[in-house]
Write a protein that holds these residues in place. Structure first.
Motif: not given
Ligand code: HEC
Ligand SMILES: [Zn+2]
Length: 272
Positions: A252-258
């Motif tokens: 999901c971190h391809v779009c959301h910051a960790p």
């Protein structure tokens, strides 16, 4: 819910006009009633074939009612006598005859009917297959070495649905490239990322195709495990999304910051 109640809800069901409670009840019925499920499939297929092209013409509406009546009667007789096994060829034969009657090639319409049906496991399987090809470079990207925003622009000029790609928010994340691809018969934007050395594919599909999967609203993220890959499918803001990786929700971190706290994903629903 019994068959006659389910049938009375068929059109609002397909139109997405039922309350969530009613929709759940219809879903439950459809889960174990092949006869009603076929009616839904047929109605969806019918809209595929006629919805856009023939709407101004009043004839298809009448034909549609005729088909619905025929199928309803058929369903009854069939259930009363023996099982439902013989319904399929019969229904398809009648469908073919009627489609010819209104002047469309039956082959074409039936192809639309059979070809556009895709289930969640089929979508997951197709996505994993594409992911493997993309990773091995068997499917070359149409665009590479560009920013996600430039890719977004490129896709928007070529696809009819909403492709929205945020900027890279994570250190170890690279956007490798993208291409216009197909999952089954669905035209998709296929995007390749690398996150801390792990390959992640993101497929953006038209909302219409997502709708045809006939998935429940909840859980919002559908998780499928297929050949060791984690596949997550969901809908957001006018498009459907399919994420394939071996790193579960970290993808999901391809779009959301960790730092963003995302709810944990549900457990995989199927091991295929
Ligand atoms: C294609 C990029 C993309 C991917 C991949 C993605 N998201 Fe999102 N997500 C978004 C965008 C855009 C928003 C809306 C953000 C906003 O409104 O600020 C969002 C919002 C959310 C929200 C909060 C608000 C809401 O709409 O409910 C959650 C929770 C969320 N995403 C979870 C996930 C999870 C879990 C995954 C991995 C399965 C994921 N996202 C993958 C783009 C993405
Ligand atoms: Zn039924």
């Amino acid at each position: 819910m019994d068959c006659s109640t389910a049938k009375s809800k068929l059109f609002p069901y397909v139109d997405g006009e039922l309350t969530p409670e009613l929709r759940d009840q219809v879903d439950t019925h459809l889960a174990h009633c092949t006869a009603c499920r076929r009616l839904v499939d047929f109605e969806v297929a019918f809209r595929e074939a006629y919805g856009e092209r023939l709407r101004p013409d009043p004839a298809p509406e009448r034909v549609r009612e005729h088909v619905a009546t025929l199928l309803r009667d058929l369903g009854h007789g069939q259930r009363a006598r023996h099982g439902r096994r013989r319904l399929t060829p019969l229904v398809l034969a009648i469908a073919a005859a009627l489609l010819v009657a209104v002047g469309l090639g039956a082959g074409m319409a039936l192809k639309a009917y059979l070809g556009t049906r895709i289930t969640l496991p089929e979508l997951a399987g197709a996505a994993v297959e594409q992911h493997q090809k993309l990773v091995r470079n068997l499917l070359p990207p149409d665009i590479r070495d560009v920013s996600p925003k430039a890719a977004e622009e490129w896709f928007r000029q070529r696809l009819t649905f909403n492709v929205s790609l945020p900027d890279l928010k994570t250190e170890g994340l690279r956007f490798l490239g993208g291409r216009i691809s197909h999952l089954g018969e669905i035209e998709v934007a296929a995007l390749e990322y690398q996150l801390d050395g792990n390959n992640v594919s993101l497929f953006i599909i038209p909302e219409e195709a997502y709708r045809r999967l006939q998935l429940r609203e909840k859980p919002r993220f559908k998780v499928v495990s297929h050949r060791g890959y984690d596949v997550v499918v969901w809908r957001s803001q006018g498009a459907g999304y399919t994420l394939v990786s071996e790193i579960g929700e970290r993808a999901c971190h391809v779009c959301h910051a960790p730092e963003e706290k995302l709810e944990p994903l549900p457990r995989p629903s199927a091991h295929l």
